[in-house]
Design an enzyme around this catalytic site. Structure first.
Site, PDB file in Angstrom:
ATOM      1  N   GLU A 134       0.868  -1.176   0.000  1.00  0.00           N
ATOM      2  CA  GLU A 134       0.000   0.000   0.000  1.00  0.00           C
ATOM      3  C   GLU A 134       0.907   1.229   0.000  1.00  0.00           C
ATOM      4  OE1 GLU A 134      -3.773   1.934   2.459  1.00  0.00           O
ATOM      5  OE2 GLU A 134      -2.684   0.235   3.286  1.00  0.00           O
ATOM      6  N   ALA A 145      -2.633   8.117   6.724  1.00  0.00           N
ATOM      7  CA  ALA A 145      -1.623   7.886   7.756  1.00  0.00           C
ATOM      8  C   ALA A 145      -0.239   7.617   7.177  1.00  0.00           C
ATOM      9  CB  ALA A 145      -2.056   6.712   8.632  1.00  0.00           C
ATOM     10  N   HIS A 254     -14.978   3.839   9.829  1.00  0.00           N
ATOM     11  CA  HIS A 254     -14.409   4.326   8.572  1.00  0.00           C
ATOM     12  C   HIS A 254     -15.487   4.724   7.573  1.00  0.00           C
ATOM     13  CE1 HIS A 254     -10.631   2.597  10.025  1.00  0.00           C
ATOM     14  NE2 HIS A 254     -10.012   3.222   9.029  1.00  0.00           N
ATOM     15  N   ASP A 276      -8.063  -3.839   7.050  1.00  0.00           N
ATOM     16  CA  ASP A 276      -7.026  -2.809   7.169  1.00  0.00           C
ATOM     17  C   ASP A 276      -6.497  -2.803   8.601  1.00  0.00           C
ATOM     18  OD1 ASP A 276      -5.323  -0.804   6.254  1.00  0.00           O
ATOM     19  OD2 ASP A 276      -6.770   0.810   6.553  1.00  0.00           O
ATOM     20  N   LEU A 310      -7.070   8.662  10.992  1.00  0.00           N
ATOM     21  CA  LEU A 310      -7.308   7.224  11.134  1.00  0.00           C
ATOM     22  C   LEU A 310      -6.075   6.463  10.660  1.00  0.00           C
ATOM     23  CD1 LEU A 310     -10.974   6.800   9.780  1.00  0.00           C
ATOM     24  CD2 LEU A 310     -10.206   7.127  12.127  1.00  0.00           C
TER      25      LEU A 310
END
Length: 386
Positions: A134, A145, A254, A276, A310
């Site tokens: 990712e 993040a 989320h 996640d 988050l």
């Protein structure tokens, strides 16, 4: 010859000649770790496990696991990998993609080599299907993040360095970055699933990414351009493009329940439930690590960076299935989104389904859809299924 017979009051099966459906009651027979027979009713003989309630489902498949049980997968030592692999079956997950978030390309390449060296010695447990990268080919505008200092363009040299180990199975990138479309084509030709994410792209740019071979969108609505009636972005294209499978973090933090329902309604048969999960998943409130930087797990809600961003989730995939059912999604659709759909997306027709010829990866989900027992290759690795 190792054999297994499970009977269940309710069981999900995916026949070769039709859609996923529920058998009530049903049974599955496995030989040497592979499903040999699936049927309706109760067969002769004494089952190894008889499940009186809940649902017998395929083992869950999670395409986005940053960490769990206190360990961040990108830099976890052997003990960390062994812990995560052996304990994920507690959540019903029988196959997963460890996910490495943004870091310098050389650092990610070294992490991949480290993982390659550890894999042969791991214990029986959740199957490592490859690695999900990712980043670092993400948008600074939608970094979430991720560390902006390490974000970069997907040059041919960078892509080649990351493909060297053969472990990479999924790459999340922003298609608006320079060289992204060429990178998508290269990755796709190498058998890597490409997902659009952490992106400020327009819907047209995402469509171009799909033309180049992208087939997924990472955690829809989060860290991406969204739904605007005059300026459609990533989320719009994810919902309307039949080539794309939107990933959904269904912890109800989320993405709100109504928006999650929209995703299922707009993209039937394409939704992929993911966790996640960060290293704080399965752990008490406290301070943990994601991509080398501290995150805080509060009493309620997902983990956070110091600035309130988050930072992954504390979600279990069986709870994501349960949340889907609780917001009104049909249980077959909810289970499919955590089993068959992700398995098919990464080209693994041997997992994510209860069907002859598939691996005997199974989970007994209780009435609340929490895992009560899990089998991998026909062997019980968690719970008490008898």
């Amino acid at each position: 010859m190792a054999s297994l017979l499970i009977t269940a009051n309710r069981m999900i099966t995916t026949p070769a000649d039709g859609p996923t459906r529920v058998l009530s009651p049903g049974f599955v027979r496995a030989e040497n770790g592979v499903i040999a027979e699936v049927g309706e009713g109760r067969p002769p003989g004494t089952p190894d496990a008889d499940l009186p309630d809940g649902l017998l489902a395929p083992g869950l498949v999670d395409l986005q696991v940053n960490g769990f049980y206190g360990y961040d997968m990108v830099d976890a030592d052997e003990e960390g990998w062994r812990t995560v692999v052996s304990r994920l079956p507690e959540t019903g997950v029988t196959s997963f993609l460890p996910t490495f978030i943004t870091a310098p390309v050389a650092t990610q390449a070294e992490a991949l080599r480290h993982a390659r060296g550890l894999l042969p010695g791991l214990p029986a447990g959740s199957k490592v299907l490859g690695v999900h990268l990712e980043g670092p080919f993400l948008s600074e505008k939608r970094k979430g993040a991720h560390n902006a200092a390490f974000l970069t363009d997907p040059t041919p040299e960078a892509v080649a360095a990351l493909l060297e180990t053969g472990l990479v199975k999924l790459v999340t990138l922003a298609p608006e970055r320079n060289g992204a479309l060429e990178a998508i084509r290269t990755l796709t030709e190498a058998g890597v699933l490409v997902s659009v994410g952490h992106s400020d792209a327009t819907a047209a740019q995402v469509a171009a990414a799909a033309d180049a071979g992208a087939r997924k969108v990472t955690h829809i609505f989060n860290a991406q351009s969204g739904v605007h009636h005059r300026d459609p972005g990533v989320a719009v294209q994810a919902l309307i493009d039949p080539r794309l499978s939107p990933g959904l973090i269904l912890d109800l933090h989320h993405v709100a329940a109504a928006a999650a329902e929209l995703v299922f309604r707009a993209a039937p048969g394409r939704v992929v439930l993911v966790t996640d999960a960060a290293s704080s998943a399965g752990m008490p409130p406290g301070t943990y690590v994601l991509g080398g930087e501290p995150i805080t797990m509060p009493e309620e809600g997902p983990p956070l960076r110091a600035d309130g961003t988050l930072a992954g989730s504390g979600l279990r995939l069986d709870d994501a299935v349960g949340n889907a059912v609780r917001i009104g999604i049909d249980p077959v659709t909810a289970v499919d989104a955590a089993t068959r759909v992700p398995a098919d997306l990464i080209g693994r027709a041997d997992i994510g389904r209860i069907a002859p010829g598939a691996a005997a990866d199974l989970v007994w989900l209780g009435p609340d859809h929490r895992a009560l027992a899990t089998w991998i290759n026909g062997q019980e690795v968690f719970g008490g299924g008898s």
